[in-house]
Design a protein around this motif. Structure first.
Motif, PDB file in Angstrom:
ATOM      1  N   LEU A   1       0.816  -1.216   0.000  1.00  0.00           N
ATOM      2  CA  LEU A   1       0.000   0.000   0.000  1.00  0.00           C
ATOM      3  C   LEU A   1       0.843   1.256   0.000  1.00  0.00           C
ATOM      4  O   LEU A   1       0.322   2.339   0.144  1.00  0.00           O
ATOM      5  CB  LEU A   1      -0.944   0.001   1.203  1.00  0.00           C
ATOM      6  CG  LEU A   1      -2.159  -0.890   0.967  1.00  0.00           C
ATOM      7  CD1 LEU A   1      -2.932  -1.080   2.244  1.00  0.00           C
ATOM      8  CD2 LEU A   1      -3.075  -0.315  -0.076  1.00  0.00           C
ATOM      9  N   ARG A   2       2.140   1.154  -0.116  1.00  0.00           N
ATOM     10  CA  ARG A   2       3.012   2.330  -0.217  1.00  0.00           C
ATOM     11  C   ARG A   2       3.459   2.418  -1.661  1.00  0.00           C
ATOM     12  O   ARG A   2       4.394   1.759  -2.081  1.00  0.00           O
ATOM     13  CB  ARG A   2       4.204   2.208   0.728  1.00  0.00           C
ATOM     14  CG  ARG A   2       3.798   2.193   2.200  1.00  0.00           C
ATOM     15  CD  ARG A   2       5.008   2.327   3.096  1.00  0.00           C
ATOM     16  NE  ARG A   2       4.634   2.270   4.503  1.00  0.00           N
ATOM     17  CZ  ARG A   2       5.462   2.515   5.510  1.00  0.00           C
ATOM     18  NH1 ARG A   2       6.727   2.831   5.246  1.00  0.00           N
ATOM     19  NH2 ARG A   2       5.051   2.454   6.753  1.00  0.00           N
TER      20      ARG A   2
ATOM     21  N   ASN B   1     -10.358   8.318   8.231  1.00  0.00           N
ATOM     22  CA  ASN B   1      -8.937   8.022   8.026  1.00  0.00           C
ATOM     23  C   ASN B   1      -8.058   8.961   8.833  1.00  0.00           C
ATOM     24  O   ASN B   1      -7.132   8.527   9.526  1.00  0.00           O
ATOM     25  CB  ASN B   1      -8.587   8.131   6.543  1.00  0.00           C
ATOM     26  CG  ASN B   1      -9.022   6.894   5.776  1.00  0.00           C
ATOM     27  OD1 ASN B   1      -8.926   5.770   6.273  1.00  0.00           O
ATOM     28  ND2 ASN B   1      -9.493   7.081   4.563  1.00  0.00           N
TER      29      ASN B   1
ATOM     30  N   ARG C   1      -8.240   8.182  12.441  1.00  0.00           N
ATOM     31  CA  ARG C   1      -7.564   6.915  12.772  1.00  0.00           C
ATOM     32  C   ARG C   1      -6.071   7.173  12.955  1.00  0.00           C
ATOM     33  O   ARG C   1      -5.442   6.639  13.871  1.00  0.00           O
ATOM     34  CB  ARG C   1      -7.830   5.902  11.680  1.00  0.00           C
ATOM     35  CG  ARG C   1      -7.226   4.528  11.922  1.00  0.00           C
ATOM     36  CD  ARG C   1      -7.887   3.470  11.026  1.00  0.00           C
ATOM     37  NE  ARG C   1      -7.896   3.858   9.618  1.00  0.00           N
ATOM     38  CZ  ARG C   1      -6.872   3.661   8.814  1.00  0.00           C
ATOM     39  NH1 ARG C   1      -5.768   3.104   9.255  1.00  0.00           N
ATOM     40  NH2 ARG C   1      -6.937   4.041   7.548  1.00  0.00           N
TER      41      ARG C   1
ATOM     42  N   GLN D   1      -3.404   6.822  16.222  1.00  0.00           N
ATOM     43  CA  GLN D   1      -2.089   6.176  16.290  1.00  0.00           C
ATOM     44  C   GLN D   1      -1.078   7.040  17.042  1.00  0.00           C
ATOM     45  O   GLN D   1      -0.091   6.534  17.566  1.00  0.00           O
ATOM     46  CB  GLN D   1      -1.557   5.906  14.874  1.00  0.00           C
ATOM     47  CG  GLN D   1      -2.274   4.770  14.168  1.00  0.00           C
ATOM     48  CD  GLN D   1      -1.808   4.602  12.735  1.00  0.00           C
ATOM     49  OE1 GLN D   1      -1.229   5.520  12.146  1.00  0.00           O
ATOM     50  NE2 GLN D   1      -2.057   3.447  12.154  1.00  0.00           N
TER      51      GLN D   1
ATOM     52  N   TYR E   1       3.776   7.676  18.986  1.00  0.00           N
ATOM     53  CA  TYR E   1       3.311   6.917  17.830  1.00  0.00           C
ATOM     54  C   TYR E   1       3.355   5.432  18.137  1.00  0.00           C
ATOM     55  O   TYR E   1       4.379   4.900  18.594  1.00  0.00           O
ATOM     56  CB  TYR E   1       4.160   7.220  16.604  1.00  0.00           C
ATOM     57  CG  TYR E   1       3.819   6.361  15.397  1.00  0.00           C
ATOM     58  CD1 TYR E   1       4.667   5.342  14.964  1.00  0.00           C
ATOM     59  CD2 TYR E   1       2.629   6.569  14.698  1.00  0.00           C
ATOM     60  CE1 TYR E   1       4.341   4.567  13.867  1.00  0.00           C
ATOM     61  CE2 TYR E   1       2.296   5.786  13.598  1.00  0.00           C
ATOM     62  CZ  TYR E   1       3.161   4.800  13.189  1.00  0.00           C
ATOM     63  OH  TYR E   1       2.830   4.029  12.103  1.00  0.00           O
TER      64      TYR E   1
ATOM     65  N   MET F   1       0.627  -0.101  13.955  1.00  0.00           N
ATOM     66  CA  MET F   1       0.036  -1.427  14.137  1.00  0.00           C
ATOM     67  C   MET F   1       1.025  -2.530  13.813  1.00  0.00           C
ATOM     68  O   MET F   1       0.816  -3.675  14.183  1.00  0.00           O
ATOM     69  CB  MET F   1      -1.224  -1.543  13.294  1.00  0.00           C
ATOM     70  CG  MET F   1      -2.288  -0.554  13.757  1.00  0.00           C
ATOM     71  SD  MET F   1      -3.752  -0.622  12.760  1.00  0.00           S
ATOM     72  CE  MET F   1      -4.603  -1.958  13.542  1.00  0.00           C
ATOM     73  N   SER F   2       2.133  -2.181  13.106  1.00  0.00           N
ATOM     74  CA  SER F   2       3.103  -3.221  12.788  1.00  0.00           C
ATOM     75  C   SER F   2       4.194  -3.308  13.847  1.00  0.00           C
ATOM     76  O   SER F   2       5.142  -4.059  13.708  1.00  0.00           O
ATOM     77  CB  SER F   2       3.739  -2.938  11.426  1.00  0.00           C
ATOM     78  OG  SER F   2       4.324  -1.650  11.440  1.00  0.00           O
TER      79      SER F   2
ATOM     80  N   ARG G   1      -6.563  -3.515   3.967  1.00  0.00           N
ATOM     81  CA  ARG G   1      -5.248  -3.319   4.589  1.00  0.00           C
ATOM     82  C   ARG G   1      -5.022  -1.823   4.680  1.00  0.00           C
ATOM     83  O   ARG G   1      -5.321  -1.085   3.739  1.00  0.00           O
ATOM     84  CB  ARG G   1      -4.146  -3.952   3.728  1.00  0.00           C
ATOM     85  CG  ARG G   1      -4.036  -5.456   3.920  1.00  0.00           C
ATOM     86  CD  ARG G   1      -2.648  -5.926   3.549  1.00  0.00           C
ATOM     87  NE  ARG G   1      -2.536  -7.360   3.535  1.00  0.00           N
ATOM     88  CZ  ARG G   1      -2.237  -8.082   4.604  1.00  0.00           C
ATOM     89  NH1 ARG G   1      -2.074  -7.500   5.765  1.00  0.00           N
ATOM     90  NH2 ARG G   1      -2.118  -9.393   4.516  1.00  0.00           N
ATOM     91  N   ASP G   2      -4.480  -1.389   5.823  1.00  0.00           N
ATOM     92  CA  ASP G   2      -4.203   0.038   5.921  1.00  0.00           C
ATOM     93  C   ASP G   2      -2.791   0.297   5.381  1.00  0.00           C
ATOM     94  O   ASP G   2      -2.110  -0.618   4.904  1.00  0.00           O
ATOM     95  CB  ASP G   2      -4.377   0.544   7.359  1.00  0.00           C
ATOM     96  CG  ASP G   2      -3.411  -0.122   8.330  1.00  0.00           C
ATOM     97  OD1 ASP G   2      -3.691  -0.096   9.542  1.00  0.00           O
ATOM     98  OD2 ASP G   2      -2.377  -0.673   7.895  1.00  0.00           O
ATOM     99  N   ALA G   3      -2.379   1.550   5.455  1.00  0.00           N
ATOM    100  CA  ALA G   3      -1.098   1.925   4.854  1.00  0.00           C
ATOM    101  C   ALA G   3       0.076   1.255   5.541  1.00  0.00           C
ATOM    102  O   ALA G   3       1.150   1.119   4.971  1.00  0.00           O
ATOM    103  CB  ALA G   3      -0.920   3.440   4.885  1.00  0.00           C
ATOM    104  N   GLU G   4      -0.150   0.827   6.799  1.00  0.00           N
ATOM    105  CA  GLU G   4       0.925   0.121   7.499  1.00  0.00           C
ATOM    106  C   GLU G   4       0.898  -1.368   7.168  1.00  0.00           C
ATOM    107  O   GLU G   4       1.679  -2.133   7.703  1.00  0.00           O
ATOM    108  CB  GLU G   4       0.778   0.302   9.024  1.00  0.00           C
ATOM    109  CG  GLU G   4       1.260   1.673   9.514  1.00  0.00           C
ATOM    110  CD  GLU G   4       0.303   2.785   9.139  1.00  0.00           C
ATOM    111  OE1 GLU G   4      -0.927   2.565   9.226  1.00  0.00           O
ATOM    112  OE2 GLU G   4       0.762   3.864   8.755  1.00  0.00           O
ATOM    113  N   GLY G   5      -0.037  -1.758   6.312  1.00  0.00           N
ATOM    114  CA  GLY G   5      -0.112  -3.152   5.900  1.00  0.00           C
ATOM    115  C   GLY G   5      -0.905  -4.033   6.840  1.00  0.00           C
ATOM    116  O   GLY G   5      -0.968  -5.246   6.656  1.00  0.00           O
ATOM    117  N   GLU G   6      -1.493  -3.429   7.876  1.00  0.00           N
ATOM    118  CA  GLU G   6      -2.236  -4.226   8.836  1.00  0.00           C
ATOM    119  C   GLU G   6      -3.635  -4.517   8.309  1.00  0.00           C
ATOM    120  O   GLU G   6      -4.273  -3.669   7.678  1.00  0.00           O
ATOM    121  CB  GLU G   6      -2.346  -3.478  10.170  1.00  0.00           C
ATOM    122  CG  GLU G   6      -1.008  -3.328  10.894  1.00  0.00           C
ATOM    123  CD  GLU G   6      -0.455  -4.667  11.319  1.00  0.00           C
ATOM    124  OE1 GLU G   6       0.771  -4.843  11.250  1.00  0.00           O
ATOM    125  OE2 GLU G   6      -1.234  -5.562  11.707  1.00  0.00           O
TER     126      GLU G   6
ATOM    127  N   ARG H   1      -7.501  -4.984   8.595  1.00  0.00           N
ATOM    128  CA  ARG H   1      -8.574  -4.487   9.452  1.00  0.00           C
ATOM    129  C   ARG H   1      -9.901  -4.620   8.702  1.00  0.00           C
ATOM    130  O   ARG H   1      -9.913  -4.939   7.514  1.00  0.00           O
ATOM    131  CB  ARG H   1      -8.320  -3.031   9.851  1.00  0.00           C
ATOM    132  CG  ARG H   1      -8.334  -2.060   8.681  1.00  0.00           C
ATOM    133  CD  ARG H   1      -8.022  -0.642   9.138  1.00  0.00           C
ATOM    134  NE  ARG H   1      -8.202   0.285   8.046  1.00  0.00           N
ATOM    135  CZ  ARG H   1      -9.327   0.930   7.783  1.00  0.00           C
ATOM    136  NH1 ARG H   1     -10.382   0.774   8.553  1.00  0.00           N
ATOM    137  NH2 ARG H   1      -9.421   1.746   6.744  1.00  0.00           N
TER     138      ARG H   1
END
Lengths: 376, 388
Positions: A93-94, A118, A121, A125, A158, A161-162, B205-210, B212
């Motif tokens: 997604l990047r 968004n 959210r 974080q 910060y 989630m990863s 998937r969010d931008a962090e790849g998680e 949800r």
């Protein structure tokens, strides 16, 4: 006893019963414990160890489509890498992934029309309180890809989630909504390091643009007959495949040409259907393939992916002398009619989007428009 | 019939007052008025809410809310009204009614009405409904619910077979944001915590790849709602495992439970048929020149051991066998009618399937008897008047 008194007593008794029932029905257990309700055995157990992409047919879900689609989207962009920054491999997604030491900066695509959820959210974080809709609208102060964009700077702890975390971090976000998706540029890292890169972030964001041919701006003057000065790809000449050279078509009755938009060869809006848009897009290369693109379109309107059998079963229409699949799908986010055809060295997409009623009304015009396309 | 005093002539007892209210004709009128309002309101609401949502709100509920001048007022739902009507019928129409030859027909009619209400309750509580979808030559021995869901905990039992521990959505479909439910059972070597339930969502998937779940508004068309949940598996002695379940998933989530690969999934409820069904042929013919179906039928064979029994299922000609009814529901693919066609049969299991018919017979007998009595009295009076 008088009749009126009797009726009043009866009505009061009935009301008491109803209130008791209401009280019983209003009880809600927020933490119930559930037990097994039944057991059955089956000789054929499920397949094991399937990842999310296989479980949810997610290849590229949330990122704008299948891998082929993401590569195509990234190839649309142009940008300048600030001095001292390095380019890292794109992640699912990047779409553009850069770094300056500990600081990460990336461009990603997210679901459209969800700016508040968004942005809040991401504030979450950082441990920051969510903003109201009105406060979010006040962030609409900048531009991204030539569109109005939100700019949000947040300080805090910060917790990604990863697993990445910085106790004193800063997040810079620029966020722009498009018709069917949103693009966002984010920079995240230790606060002092991000502050040091703020000017570079602004330079990078301002350098972002779409990678289209020079002739795109002049299409309005050429009434759909050619690309203007856009170079034509080489390589597949003489194969017999159709091309986009000297493309011509018959305008369906009542269709009016829309304003030129980046990434679009031509746009039409049917009269009386202002929310419906039909447009042609040309991409270099193979465009990612039929399945990937059709599934990207159905997911954009909130529908589940198509299987190979579903795609094979799609009806066919005529386009540039070939029979091509026609996707017609309606979901909670409107609908889409679309088709695609490989040309020499590129691929053409013809798509019509909008609310279901408008699409159904213009369906035959869309098919006629596709059928009328020709070279020269 | 009401009593204002108890047998000793004193003020009526509490029980007496309750019986007076429960058995009164006034109560009957109030309940029937509410039912009439509900029928109109619920029927019109199907257009805005969709069939399933309107049924759940107005007809399967104890109460529903109506907004009047910014006030939310509770109104009784059909379930509550029908329970009250049954109580009213029993108290007023059976227990307190004079039991003589004159009221025999009325008594029988009231029994028939109670039988009808009982049929509705049994159907509501014990019936299943789902579908089977197959191509000619394929065999199915299960059917899948249209709307109801279940959590499936699959325990490996060897040779690829699994034992499925099923948790029905009765326990979790009414969860609100912020609620948390725990699945715990003596049969299970773990606890499964439902951290968040979404009535309609899509995995993202969010931008962090998680991974949800992206919550969506509830759809009018029930088939457009795909539910999901975020869960945590807690096995004693192991780290907690977090996962996402979604009714639209192609495969369940595989987890390690004390070294064994269990799977956890969310799917539409699956029911077992006591026999199997093989689709032999699907026939679709249209009226000439139009796309309106003329014939729309499936030829199936019921398979049970060595027994094979053929049935023809067409519109308005369902297959009925051992409490199950299979009817022609749909076909496809509808946008490529020249291709190989599949048939979809609706399967319903309702222990009280025929009860409404029998109830109507009882009511008809009761009304007929009462009418006969009234006719006899009328003729007797007419005769007396002529001879007088």
């Amino acid at each position: 006893m008088e009749l009126g008194v009797i009726w009043r007593k009866r009505a009061c008794a009935v009301a008491r019963v109803l209130l008791m029932g209401l009280a019983a029905g209003a009880c809600h257990d927020p933490e119930p414990t559930l037990g097994v309700t039944r057991v059955r055995s089956t000789p054929d157990g499920p397949e094991l160890h399937k990842g999310p992409e296989e479980r949810f047919s997610m290849a590229g879900r949330g990122g704008g489509g299948a891998q082929g689609g993401e590569r195509d989207i990234a190839s649309f962009f142009r940008w300048e890498v600030p001095d001292g920054w390095e380019t890292r491999p794109a992640q699912p997604l990047r779409l553009i992934n850069l770094a300056a030491g500990e600081v990460e900066c990336y461009v990603s695509q997210v679901s459209g029309n969800q700016s508040s959820s968004n942005l809040n959210r991401w504030r979450g974080q950082m441990g920051a309180e969510p903003l109201s809709e009105a406060a979010i609208e006040e962030l609409l102060v900048t531009e991204l890809f030539g569109r109005p964009a939100y700019r949000m700077d947040v300080d805090g702890a910060y917790q990604g989630m990863s697993g990445t975390s910085w106790p004193d971090a800063r997040m810079l976000t620029v966020y722009a909504d498009f018709p069917a998706f949103a693009l966002t540029v984010k920079m995240i890292g230790p606060r002092e390091a991000v502050l040091a890169q703020a000017a570079a972030f602004a330079q990078f964001t301002a350098s972002l643009g779409f990678n289209v041919g020079d002739g795109a701006e002049g299409q309005d003057e050429h009434a759909g007959h050619d690309h203007g000065d856009e170079p034509h790809p080489t390589g597949a000449a003489g194969t017999g495949a159709p091309s986009s050279e000297n493309l011509a078509w018959d305008e369906p009755p009542g269709w009016q040409r829309g304003a030129p938009k980046t990434m679009r060869y031509v746009t039409y809006v049917p009269a009386g259907q202002p929310e419906v848009e039909c447009y042609i897009t040309l991409l270099q290369g193979d465009g990612g393939g039929l399945m990937a693109n059709l599934n990207r379109w159905v997911r954009q309107i909130g529908n589940p992916s198509l299987s190979e059998g579903d795609v094979r079963a799609l009806p066919r229409i005529e386009l540039l002398g070939s029979e091509v699949a026609l996707l017609e799908s309606y979901g909670m986010d409107g609908g889409v009619l679309g088709t695609m055809i490989p040309l020499r060295g590129e691929v053409m997409f013809i798509k019509m989007i909008g609310p279901e009623t408008g699409l159904r009304a213009e369906r035959e015009n869309f098919i006629a428009f596709c059928g009328s396309l020709r070279n020269g | 019939m009401s009593t204002n005093k108890n047998k000793s002539g004193g003020p009526p007892s509490v029980f007496g007052r309750i019986m007076d209210t429960a058995s009164s004709f006034g109560t009957t009128c109030i309940i029937l008025i509410f039912l009439m309002v509900l029928t109109f309101r619920g029927t019109y609401a199907q257009e805005e809410l969709g069939l399933v949502a309107a049924q759940q709100k107005y007809f399967d509920s104890l109460f529903w809310m109506v907004e009047v001048l910014s006030l939310r007022i509770p109104m009784p739902g059909a379930f509550l009204l029908l329970v009250l009507l049954a109580i009213n019928l029993i108290c007023g129409g059976i227990l307190r009614i004079r039991r003589t030859g004159a009221t025999l027909g009325i008594l029988i009619t009231h029994f028939g009405m109670l039988f009808l209400l009982a049929a509705g309750l049994v159907s509501y509580r014990y019936s299943d409904r789902g579908f089977v979808q197959f191509y000619p030559g394929e065999i199915e021995d299960t059917y899948t619910s249209f709307h109801l869901a279940e959590i499936v905990l699959s325990e490996p039992i060897g040779d690829g077979a699994v034992r499925e521990h099923l948790i029905s959505d009765d326990g979790f479909s009414s969860m609100r944001p912020g609620d948390q439910a725990t699945v715990a059972d003596a049969e299970l070597p773990f606890e499964l915590i439902i951290d968040r339930y979404y009535p309609n969502c899509r995995p993202q998937r969010d931008a962090e790849g998680e991974l949800r779940l992206d919550g969506r508004p509830f759809e009018d068309m029930a088939s457009g709602n795909i539910s999901g949940m975020i869960v945590t598996l807690q096995v004693s002695g192991q780290e907690a495992q977090h996962g996402v379940l979604w009714t639209g998933e192609r495969h369940p989530w595989t987890v390690d439970v004390n070294g064994e690969p269990w799977t956890i999934g969310l799917r539409r409820r699956v029911y077992d048929l006591p026999w199997a069904v093989r689709l032999e042929k699907f026939t679709k013919e249209e009226h000439p020149g139009v796309s309106m179906p003329r014939v729309f039928a499936s030829d199936v064979t019921r398979l049970q051991g060595d027994v094979e029994q053929g049935f023809h299922i067409a519109m308005n000609e369902p297959m009925r066998y051992e409490g199950y009814m299979l009817s022609q529901n749909n076909w496809g693919p509808q946008h490529r009618p020249d291709g190989r066609l599949w048939s979809m049969l609706e399967v319903s299991r309702n222990p009280s399937d025929q009860w409404p018919k029998y109830a109507c017979y009882v009511i008809a007998v009761g009304l007929f008897l009462h009418m006969l009595r009234k006719l006899r009295l009328h003729v007797k009076r007419q005769t007396k008047a002529r001879t007088a």
